[in-house]
Write an enzyme that holds these catalytic residues in place. Structure first.
Site, PDB file in Angstrom:
ATOM      1  N   GLU A   1      29.081  -4.597  66.477  1.00  0.00           N
ATOM      2  CA  GLU A   1      29.576  -3.517  65.621  1.00  0.00           C
ATOM      3  C   GLU A   1      28.424  -2.780  64.947  1.00  0.00           C
ATOM      4  O   GLU A   1      28.436  -1.545  64.848  1.00  0.00           O
ATOM      5  CB  GLU A   1      30.557  -4.072  64.588  1.00  0.00           C
TER       6      GLU A   1
ATOM      7  N   ASP B   1      23.886  15.292  69.560  1.00  0.00           N
ATOM      8  CA  ASP B   1      24.907  16.306  69.816  1.00  0.00           C
ATOM      9  C   ASP B   1      24.802  17.469  68.842  1.00  0.00           C
ATOM     10  O   ASP B   1      24.922  18.632  69.233  1.00  0.00           O
ATOM     11  CB  ASP B   1      26.297  15.676  69.729  1.00  0.00           C
TER      12      ASP B   1
END
Length: 164
Positions: A113, A127
């Protein structure tokens, strides 16, 4: 000499390890990743001229979400309750540093995680800044520390404070 028993394979086929009998304990893991920025991407970030907005804020939110969606992305990872997560995304001289600490009380750990959180956050920095440069690099994804569980505690060698 016989081959070692594989935990995630049985009879040559992948399987999810059964943790039903394991006691839920408090566990924590921290990880980091780096996003190396070429000059034009750094200039867009520092100058506030990035047309998509602030990559650091978006990356932080994405990292938090990624920590909770790890079992959807890592094939044999158990879905566990993420009881706490902190993601820090900071601009430093070497680039954007992403650090995450994830906590749970579960029968299995949170290393994946924490690693997923930093990786997803780093992908979001890319991005958000890719219009400024496609030469952005994601590097240095690693576990910094973990505590709890059968395998015990781990601290990356360069994270251990010097003694003396």
């Amino acid at each position: 000499m016989s081959a070692p028993e594989l935990t995630h394979f049985r009879d040559g086929l992948p399987r999810m390890v059964d943790v039903t009998g394991k006691v839920a304990t408090s566990r924590e893991a921290s990880a980091e990743a780096w996003v190396r920025l070429p000059p034009e991407a750094r200039a867009a970030l520092e100058g506030g001229t990035n047309p998509k907005g602030d990559p650091l804020i978006v990356a932080r939110l994405a990292g938090l979400a990624g920590s909770k969606r790890t079992a959807d992305l890592v094939t044999l990872c158990h879905p566990i309750p993420v009881t706490g997560a902190d993601v820090q995304v900071t601009l430093e001289e070497a680039g954007v540093r992403v650090r995450a600490t994830v906590r749970t009380t579960a029968p299995t750990g949170v290393e994946m995680e924490a690693l997923t959180a930093v990786t997803v956050a780093a992908l979001n920095v890319y991005d958000m800044l890719k219009a400024a440069s496609k030469a952005i690099e994601i590097t240095g994804v690693r576990l910094l520390s973990k505590s709890g569980g059968k395998s015990g505690d781990f601290v990356a060698p360069d994270q251990v404070p010097a003694s003396g």
